[in-house]
Design a protein around this motif. Structure first.
Motif, PDB file in Angstrom:
ATOM      1  N   TRP A 191     -14.336  14.740 -26.464  1.00  0.00           N
ATOM      2  CA  TRP A 191     -15.157  14.863 -27.666  1.00  0.00           C
ATOM      3  C   TRP A 191     -14.346  14.425 -28.874  1.00  0.00           C
ATOM      4  CZ3 TRP A 191     -13.446  18.804 -24.629  1.00  0.00           C
ATOM      5  CH2 TRP A 191     -12.608  19.757 -25.192  1.00  0.00           C
ATOM      6  N   GLU A 238     -18.294   3.565 -25.147  1.00  0.00           N
ATOM      7  CA  GLU A 238     -19.035   4.524 -25.972  1.00  0.00           C
ATOM      8  C   GLU A 238     -18.243   4.709 -27.260  1.00  0.00           C
ATOM      9  OE1 GLU A 238     -19.707   8.184 -23.767  1.00  0.00           O
ATOM     10  OE2 GLU A 238     -20.921   7.143 -22.262  1.00  0.00           O
ATOM     11  N   SER A 253     -18.845  13.410 -31.527  1.00  0.00           N
ATOM     12  CA  SER A 253     -19.400  12.774 -30.323  1.00  0.00           C
ATOM     13  C   SER A 253     -18.916  13.502 -29.070  1.00  0.00           C
ATOM     14  CB  SER A 253     -19.007  11.287 -30.271  1.00  0.00           C
ATOM     15  OG  SER A 253     -17.604  11.137 -30.130  1.00  0.00           O
ATOM     16  N   HIS A 264     -18.669  13.209 -24.794  1.00  0.00           N
ATOM     17  CA  HIS A 264     -18.660  12.201 -23.722  1.00  0.00           C
ATOM     18  C   HIS A 264     -18.395  12.863 -22.385  1.00  0.00           C
ATOM     19  CE1 HIS A 264     -18.229   9.310 -27.032  1.00  0.00           C
ATOM     20  NE2 HIS A 264     -17.450  10.247 -27.542  1.00  0.00           N
TER      21      HIS A 264
END
Ligand code: M6P
Ligand code: ZN
Length: 185
Positions: free
Chosen positions: A101, A121, A127, A129
């Motif tokens: 993250w 990404e 974010s 992941h």
């Protein structure tokens, strides 16, 4: 019966702090094999730090069912035109997954399967992941500030760096005319 209490460990966008934290440093000299432009990395200060990892290992390495926790900080910078990045790895136990993250800064998470099919990404503050098993993972700092991210992975995942050192990832992130570009190997 309920295990040991979690010691006083706290994290922020930059650090893990508390007592049983282990720190890992990766310098240019440890990473010469991962960058495309070997000539450029050889002329750089070999002691320059590219990234640091603060880890909390509550159980022994290889413990089945346990978890590890870490914060990684990648400095801004490039080797030639290629951005600073982590070594990247598959898990030795291939089916083990992981969470990453974003905490601070901005970059790309490179994900590649065993057939070398790759995708990216965007990793940035907030974010999340999920990295499934069988997927190699590497983080690239494409910004001009430090990129920091958290990670949580199984204590019996292990790191297989050898496959990446031999063949690399099938994509690289470079800067051209001030912008980031994905290039295929
Ligand atoms: C995250 C986790 C760690 C890893 C670190 C640096 O914190 O995935 O397991 O060691 O990033 O990445 P690498 O080991 O690929 O250099
Ligand atoms: Zn991992």
């Amino acid at each position: 019966k309920y295990g040991n209490p979690t010691p006083e460990i706290v994290f922020d966008a930059k650090n893990l702090s508390g007592k049983p934290i282990e720190k890992i440093e990766r310098k240019i000299m440890d990473l010469n094999m991962i960058f495309k432009d070997k000539g450029a990395s050889e002329t750089m200060d070999q002691n320059q730090i590219v990234y640091e990892v603060d880890c909390y290992f509550p159980v022994e390495n290889d413990t089945e069912g346990g978890l590890f926790f870490g914060i990684t900080r990648i400095k801004p910078g490039k080797v030639g035109d290629e951005y600073f990045m982590t070594k990247g790895h598959f898990h030795s136990n291939r089916d083990r997954g992981e969470f990453y993250w974003g905490l601070e800064g901005e970059g790309q998470l490179l994900l590649m399967d065993e057939k070398r099919r790759a995708r990216t990404e965007v990793i940035k503050k907030g974010s999340v992941h999920y990295i499934p098993g069988y997927i190699a993972h590497r983080v690239v700092n494409t910004g001009d500030t430090e990129l920091s991210f958290g990670a949580c992975w199984p204590s019996d995942a292990g790191h297989d760096y050898a496959s990446i050192e031999e063949k690399g990832f099938s994509i690289r992130i470079v800067q051209k005319n001030g912008e980031q570009h994905i290039i295929k190997e």
